[in-house]
Each structure stands twice: as C-alpha cells, then as structure tokens.
Design a protein around this motif. Structure first.
Motif, PDB file in Angstrom:
ATOM      1  N   ILE A 180     -94.794  24.056 -19.986  1.00 31.72           N
ATOM      2  CA  ILE A 180     -95.655  24.284 -19.283  1.00 31.72           C
ATOM      3  C   ILE A 180     -96.525  22.987 -18.682  1.00 31.72           C
ATOM      4  CG2 ILE A 180     -97.856  22.537 -20.871  1.00 31.72           C
ATOM      5  CD1 ILE A 180     -97.860  25.009 -21.923  1.00 31.72           C
ATOM      6  N   GLN A 181     -95.560  21.821 -18.383  1.00 32.83           N
ATOM      7  CA  GLN A 181     -95.653  20.546 -17.415  1.00 32.83           C
ATOM      8  C   GLN A 181     -94.696  21.466 -15.602  1.00 32.83           C
ATOM      9  OE1 GLN A 181     -92.117  18.603 -18.730  1.00 32.83           O
ATOM     10  NE2 GLN A 181     -93.466  16.491 -19.812  1.00 32.83           N
ATOM     11  N   SER A 182     -93.871  22.171 -15.855  1.00 32.93           N
ATOM     12  CA  SER A 182     -93.960  22.777 -14.871  1.00 32.93           C
ATOM     13  C   SER A 182     -95.022  23.586 -14.210  1.00 32.93           C
ATOM     14  CB  SER A 182     -92.343  23.154 -14.618  1.00 32.93           C
ATOM     15  OG  SER A 182     -92.807  24.560 -15.800  1.00 32.93           O
ATOM     16  N   THR A 183     -95.604  25.024 -15.182  1.00 29.81           N
ATOM     17  CA  THR A 183     -97.223  25.567 -15.198  1.00 29.81           C
ATOM     18  C   THR A 183     -98.581  24.561 -14.332  1.00 29.81           C
ATOM     19  OG1 THR A 183     -96.513  27.232 -16.816  1.00 29.81           O
ATOM     20  CG2 THR A 183     -99.033  26.910 -16.619  1.00 29.81           C
ATOM     21  N   GLU A 184     -98.262  23.410 -15.494  1.00 27.27           N
ATOM     22  CA  GLU A 184     -99.282  22.424 -14.664  1.00 27.27           C
ATOM     23  C   GLU A 184     -99.079  22.282 -13.661  1.00 27.27           C
ATOM     24  OE1 GLU A 184     -99.766  20.689 -19.636  1.00 27.27           O
ATOM     25  OE2 GLU A 184     -99.011  19.789 -17.993  1.00 27.27           O
ATOM     26  N   HIS A 185     -97.934  21.278 -13.028  1.00 23.81           N
ATOM     27  CA  HIS A 185     -97.445  20.769 -11.635  1.00 23.81           C
ATOM     28  C   HIS A 185     -97.711  22.447 -10.701  1.00 23.81           C
ATOM     29  CE1 HIS A 185     -95.176  18.661  -8.453  1.00 23.81           C
ATOM     30  NE2 HIS A 185     -95.063  20.324  -8.407  1.00 23.81           N
ATOM     31  N   TRP A 186     -97.508  23.995 -11.036  1.00 22.21           N
ATOM     32  CA  TRP A 186     -97.876  25.045  -9.623  1.00 22.21           C
ATOM     33  C   TRP A 186     -98.814  25.311 -10.001  1.00 22.21           C
ATOM     34  CZ3 TRP A 186     -99.609  29.876 -12.050  1.00 22.21           C
ATOM     35  CH2 TRP A 186     -99.602  30.978 -11.496  1.00 22.21           C
ATOM     36  N   ILE A 187     -99.831  24.844 -11.283  1.00 25.27           N
ATOM     37  CA  ILE A 187    -101.561  24.839 -10.547  1.00 25.27           C
ATOM     38  C   ILE A 187    -102.307  24.169  -9.633  1.00 25.27           C
ATOM     39  CG2 ILE A 187    -103.792  25.057 -12.062  1.00 25.27           C
ATOM     40  CD1 ILE A 187    -102.216  26.422 -14.312  1.00 25.27           C
ATOM     41  N   GLY A 188    -101.240  22.585  -9.719  1.00 26.54           N
ATOM     42  CA  GLY A 188    -101.544  21.787  -8.881  1.00 26.54           C
ATOM     43  C   GLY A 188    -101.645  21.838  -7.867  1.00 26.54           C
ATOM     44  N   GLU A 189    -100.456  22.553  -7.482  1.00 26.57           N
ATOM     45  CA  GLU A 189    -100.130  22.586  -6.066  1.00 26.57           C
ATOM     46  C   GLU A 189    -100.161  23.861  -5.934  1.00 26.57           C
ATOM     47  OE1 GLU A 189     -97.602  21.079  -4.656  1.00 26.57           O
ATOM     48  OE2 GLU A 189     -97.448  20.054  -5.569  1.00 26.57           O
ATOM     49  N   MET A 190    -101.096  24.294  -6.438  1.00 24.46           N
ATOM     50  CA  MET A 190    -102.228  25.527  -6.032  1.00 24.46           C
ATOM     51  C   MET A 190    -103.289  25.897  -5.452  1.00 24.46           C
ATOM     52  SD  MET A 190    -100.407  29.177  -6.147  1.00 24.46           S
ATOM     53  CE  MET A 190    -101.920  30.283  -6.159  1.00 24.46           C
ATOM     54  N   ALA A 191    -104.476  24.477  -6.489  1.00 25.14           N
ATOM     55  CA  ALA A 191    -105.272  23.319  -5.884  1.00 25.14           C
ATOM     56  C   ALA A 191    -105.133  22.694  -4.396  1.00 25.14           C
ATOM     57  CB  ALA A 191    -105.246  22.915  -7.089  1.00 25.14           C
ATOM     58  N   LYS A 192    -103.789  22.272  -4.087  1.00 28.42           N
ATOM     59  CA  LYS A 192    -103.537  21.497  -2.963  1.00 28.42           C
ATOM     60  C   LYS A 192    -103.537  22.817  -2.089  1.00 28.42           C
ATOM     61  CE  LYS A 192    -101.161  18.061  -4.780  1.00 28.42           C
ATOM     62  NZ  LYS A 192     -99.183  17.053  -5.043  1.00 28.42           N
ATOM     63  N   LYS A 193    -102.859  24.126  -2.355  1.00 23.64           N
ATOM     64  CA  LYS A 193    -103.054  24.953  -1.141  1.00 23.64           C
ATOM     65  C   LYS A 193    -104.599  25.629  -0.632  1.00 23.64           C
ATOM     66  CE  LYS A 193     -98.963  26.225  -1.799  1.00 23.64           C
ATOM     67  NZ  LYS A 193     -97.256  27.226  -2.143  1.00 23.64           N
ATOM     68  N   GLY A 194    -105.631  25.397  -1.399  1.00 22.22           N
ATOM     69  CA  GLY A 194    -107.113  25.698  -1.775  1.00 22.22           C
ATOM     70  C   GLY A 194    -106.976  26.521  -2.213  1.00 22.22           C
ATOM     71  N   TYR A 195    -106.853  26.694  -3.645  1.00 24.39           N
ATOM     72  CA  TYR A 195    -106.567  27.642  -4.085  1.00 24.39           C
ATOM     73  C   TYR A 195    -106.848  27.775  -6.008  1.00 24.39           C
ATOM     74  CZ  TYR A 195    -104.903  31.478  -1.404  1.00 24.39           C
ATOM     75  OH  TYR A 195    -103.949  31.836  -0.630  1.00 24.39           O
ATOM     76  N   THR A 196    -107.793  27.596  -6.363  1.00 22.97           N
ATOM     77  CA  THR A 196    -108.484  26.723  -8.187  1.00 22.97           C
ATOM     78  C   THR A 196    -107.690  28.152  -9.147  1.00 22.97           C
ATOM     79  OG1 THR A 196    -110.751  25.612  -6.429  1.00 22.97           O
ATOM     80  CG2 THR A 196    -110.251  26.373  -9.096  1.00 22.97           C
TER      81      THR A 196
END
Length: 394
Positions: free
Chosen positions: A15-31
């Motif tokens: 879960i925690q790594s998935t949350e971090h991954w979603i945050g990284e995708m957001a930084k790359k411009g993906y919502t």
C-alpha cells in the motif's frame, strides 16, 4: 486528453509503495482518473494533479466516510471503487497532520494470510498422508512392482501439478509480503509506534543473569503467568523473551510484584495492544504470527494496590480458552490419525511378526519414534483442554 493504463499486480500488498507511486505519477503530470482494484489496473489522465499526498483505504461497508478532522486537514476522495478508495491531499506529506485509518485494511490482510496458511496446512496434510501410505511399501522387505499406464489423461495431471506449484509459490510470496506489510502499517500508525517490542529494547544489564527454557507454555498459558510472577517475587526480573517464545532471560534484582497476563488473540490487533498500553500494561513478548498471535503483558503493583487483570470477563476468558483447545486439537488430531494409521496398520504388525531386532534400523527407528510423536501430540491436546477446564472452573 490522453489516458495511460498501468497494470500493477499485488499492489494491495504494498500500500505505501503504491501511494508513493501514485504521487510520483502526479509529479510527472498524470492524475489518477479511475482504477480497477480486482484487475490491478490504474488509469491515469495526462493532466496536472491538484494533490501532493495520497492514501489508500479499504472499507467493507463501501461508504468511505471522510471524518470532519480529515476534511479540515484538506483530505478528499480522489477515486473510489467498491471497497477501495484513494484519498488525496494538496499538502506535502510532512505538512499533513492526520492520516487515513487502516484498521479494515489490516483485518483484510490478516484474513488473506490466514487463507494461505490453511492452504499450506492442507498441502502439508496431503503430502504427509501420501508419504504415510507409501513409506511402508518403500520400507517393506518384499518387492513392490509399480506399473505406469499410458493415457492421454496424464496431461491433465501434469497441468494440475504445475498449477499447484504456481499457486503454492504465489501463496509463499503473499504470506511473506503480507507479513512485511503488516509490520510497515504498524510502524506507520502513531499509536503502534509506541508499541516497541520488549525483545528489541537495549538495556544495560550488569547483574547476575539467568536463562530458562519453557516449551509448550501456549498449551497452559495460566501456568506461564504464575511461573513468571513467582520469578519476580523470588528476585528474578524478566528482561527478554527470545523471538521463538521458548527462551526467557532474567536478571537478578530486588523482589517485585508484577501481574502477568498471557493473551491468545486469534489474529493481530494493534488497536487492542494500544488500548492495553494506555491502561498501563507493558508488552514483553508478541509472537510473529498475525492470525494466531500470542502476547505476554505485565504491570507492576504493590501490597497496597490490587493485582489487575487485562480481562476480568469470565465469558470472554472461557471463549479464548476454548479457542486454544480447539485450534490445537485441529492441528494435532489429524497428525495423530496419520501416524497412528501407519503404526498400527503396518509397523506394529511387522514388529510382532518378525521381532523388533529382526527388522531394519530405519524400521526400528520409525517404530520407536511414531508412538513418541503421537504421545507428544496427545499430551499437547490434553494440556490445552485442561487449561480450558481450569478457566471454566474459576
């Protein structure tokens, strides 16, 4: 507006790594626009995200309520699907003061781990049964002829065998991963951060030390409580319990009065542990299993104060004791039946016919060990039931 679909297997075990991954995708411009939990698929839209921090929750009611405290802290639901929901917060993680509750998630992970352990027990039982049936033939002095019949149906046997290997490997991975995830979630919880395992505490010990081994105490936890309390009264203070739960380390100290409580919890419950801590209890040992967890607690008292118990409710104590008796009966009774079937059907008749010293060394070994193992298993079952009757009689 383009979309990007990503398949992320076993995401719920991290879960925690998935949350971090979603945050990284957001930084790359993906919502994150939507996700399919059962298919492990996440769909992102190429647009700037308004959230910096993400959290994933699991809610059996599918309601996903957002408490007022979380709303004030700027949390909001980004996307929800069935029992799963993704929450977002526009602030940096360090600035967020609240967190999403993980209780349902930890309960879900515990049940999945329990399912896999039941599967492993079934596989072990099946292998033991087959070995038990074939071993006497292998050890027999008479020649045994095995004939393989060619058939196109063998392909299904090979497919099922390969499938079972794959499922077993997935199960092993799941159990190991879920155990690590449970540890990570516990560390994340601010309450659980206070639950430092007693065995991990570093203490400057300079007095006389004593190591004692106590095997099978889980079949009679009330006797372990009395034993530890007597040790404290005699001037031996418990300082460490080995990870396996069998080795107890004491240090010579002044005579103290401690109330010890040994709890069988069925499965790990960090909230219950936090509650015991707040009530003044110190956890000195907790077993590694997350669904058949044992824990040992203590609290100091004096001659002027009353000796406390974590649980004074008679009915709940009896329910816990009967669960202990039933679980160990279910664990050991099938093994007694397997060993007994082989011993009385094959080994004992062979000994009576040929004589103990006329059979091979491996046959003598098995003929000696099998009754001993059955006796140990039977004693453990009887001790567990004796514990239940002692609790019921209190």
């Amino acid at each position: 507006m383009s979309e990007k679909s990503i398949w992320k297997p076993f995401w719920s075990f991290h879960i925690q790594s998935t949350e971090h991954w979603i945050g990284e995708m957001a930084k790359k411009g993906y919502t994150l626009s939507r996700f399919q939990p059962k298919l492990s698929r996440f769909i992102f839209t190429e647009e700037a995200s308004s959230h910096e921090t993400f959290s994933i929750s699991f809610d059996r009611s599918r309601q996903h309520p957002l408490p007022k405290a979380l709303e004030v802290d700027d949390w909001e639901v980004v996307n929800k699907q069935g029992k799963w929901a993704v929450y977002g917060n526009p602030k940096q993680k360090e600035e967020v003061k609240t967190s999403i509750v993980r209780d349902n998630l930890e309960s879900r992970n515990s049940k999945i781990a329990m399912f896999w352990w039941i599967y492993f027990i079934y596989i072990t039982f099946s292998i033991a049964l087959q070995v038990g049936l074939l071993l006497p033939l292998y050890l027999s002095s008479e020649s045994v002829t095995v004939t393989r019949v060619d058939s196109p149906m063998w392909i299904f046997t090979y497919i099922m065998f390969a499938g079972q290997i794959v499922v077993t490997l997935i199960g092993i991975y799941s159990v190991i991963t879920l155990k690590k995830e449970s540890r990570r979630l516990s560390e994340e919880n601010t309450q659980s951060q206070l639950l430092v395992d007693f065995e991990e505490k570093q203490t400057d010990l300079s007095g006389e030390r004593l190591n004692k081994f106590k095997f099978g105490w889980m079949y009679a936890p009330d006797k372990l409580e009395s034993w530890l309390e007597e040790k404290e009264k005699s001037g031996w203070h418990l300082t460490n319990v080995h990870k396996g739960g069998f080795k107890f380390r004491f240090e010579k100290s002044d005579t103290k009065l401690y109330a010890y409580n040994v709890l069988f919890e069925g499965r790990a419950d960090s909230n219950a542990h936090a509650f015991h801590r707040e009530a003044g209890w110190e956890r000195v040992y907790v077993s590694g299993s997350s669904w058949t967890q044992w824990s040992v607690w203590r609290q100091a008292y004096s001659d002027e104060t009353e000796k406390l118990k974590i649980n004074d409710d008679r009915e709940s104590k009896q329910r816990a004791a009967i669960r202990v008796a039933k679980i160990y009966t279910l664990m050991f009774a099938p093994l007694i039946l397997i060993f007994g079937f082989n011993f009385f059907s094959f080994m004992l008749p062979n000994v009576l016919e040929q004589g103990y010293f006329s059979i091979s060394e491996i046959e003598r070994f098995n003929t000696t060990v099998y009754p001993l193992v059955m006796f140990i298993f039977l004693i453990n079952i009887l001790r567990a039931w004796a514990y239940y009757f002692r609790v019921r009689g209190q």
